[in-house]
Design a protein around this motif. Structure first.
Motif, PDB file in Angstrom:
ATOM      1  N   VAL A   5     -30.938  21.887  40.343  1.00  0.00           N
ATOM      2  CA  VAL A   5     -31.359  23.253  40.649  1.00  0.00           C
ATOM      3  C   VAL A   5     -32.364  23.716  39.602  1.00  0.00           C
ATOM      4  O   VAL A   5     -32.025  23.847  38.417  1.00  0.00           O
ATOM      5  CB  VAL A   5     -30.160  24.212  40.681  1.00  0.00           C
ATOM      6  N   GLU A   6     -33.597  23.968  40.059  1.00  0.00           N
ATOM      7  CA  GLU A   6     -34.648  24.418  39.153  1.00  0.00           C
ATOM      8  C   GLU A   6     -34.675  25.935  39.055  1.00  0.00           C
ATOM      9  O   GLU A   6     -34.276  26.641  39.975  1.00  0.00           O
ATOM     10  CB  GLU A   6     -36.035  23.951  39.633  1.00  0.00           C
ATOM     11  N   SER A   7     -35.196  26.408  37.929  1.00  0.00           N
ATOM     12  CA  SER A   7     -35.422  27.838  37.735  1.00  0.00           C
ATOM     13  C   SER A   7     -36.525  28.018  36.699  1.00  0.00           C
ATOM     14  O   SER A   7     -36.908  27.059  36.020  1.00  0.00           O
ATOM     15  CB  SER A   7     -34.142  28.538  37.279  1.00  0.00           C
ATOM     16  N   GLY A   8     -37.022  29.247  36.599  1.00  0.00           N
ATOM     17  CA  GLY A   8     -37.991  29.567  35.557  1.00  0.00           C
ATOM     18  C   GLY A   8     -39.431  29.685  36.021  1.00  0.00           C
ATOM     19  O   GLY A   8     -40.308  30.030  35.226  1.00  0.00           O
ATOM     20  N   CYS A  22     -33.878  22.812  34.708  1.00  0.00           N
ATOM     21  CA  CYS A  22     -33.300  22.072  35.829  1.00  0.00           C
ATOM     22  C   CYS A  22     -31.859  21.742  35.466  1.00  0.00           C
ATOM     23  O   CYS A  22     -31.614  20.905  34.592  1.00  0.00           O
ATOM     24  CB  CYS A  22     -34.087  20.805  36.105  1.00  0.00           C
ATOM     25  N   THR A 119     -39.465  25.037  42.261  1.00  0.00           N
ATOM     26  CA  THR A 119     -39.719  26.394  41.770  1.00  0.00           C
ATOM     27  C   THR A 119     -41.231  26.570  41.674  1.00  0.00           C
ATOM     28  O   THR A 119     -41.942  25.691  41.196  1.00  0.00           O
ATOM     29  CB  THR A 119     -39.016  26.632  40.417  1.00  0.00           C
TER      30      THR A 119
END
Length: 125
Positions: A5-8, A22, A119
């Motif tokens: 799960v990616e973020s940012g 991630c 993302t």
């Protein structure tokens, strides 16, 4: 099974910075090859940065050398991509990827078994 799960991601002006994360779930995180890829509209997916098993080595695409830095926190099973001096041409969907043991190009997407949902990074001039 590995879930990533990616973020940012986000929108920044040229010259700015972003840090992608991630989070990985699944066994043996530190024994995996991990990497960041990106894909811009109408273009092929390209490898940006990768780490070898246990994070012993790092690999970068020529286009990001000196600007991007890949790192990982094995205790948190999290991969990072620090992106500095961003350019409009860095605009793309960024994906995290993981793989078990393989030989060959660490920046080749064919070597990776697991992918996150991506993302978006948008850099304006």
């Amino acid at each position: 099974q590995v879930r990533l799960v990616e973020s940012g991601g986000g929108s920044v002006q040229a010259g700015g910075s972003l840090k992608l994360s991630c989070a990985s779930s699944g066994p043996n995180y530190s024994r995996q090859h991990m990497a960041w890829f990106r894909q811009a509209p109408g273009k092929e997916r390209e490898g940006v940065a990768a780490t070898s098993q246990w994070g012993l080595s790092a690999y970068y695409a020529d286009s990001v050398k000196g600007r991007f830095s890949i790192s990982q926190d094995n205790a948190k099973a999290t991969l990072y991509l620090q992106m500095n001096s961003l350019k409009p041409e860095d605009t793309a969907m960024y994906y995290c990827a993981a793989a078990g043991s393989f030989t060959g190009d660490s920046l080749a997407s064919i070597n990776y078994d697991y992918w996150g949902q991506g993302t978006q990074v948008t850099v304006s001039s």
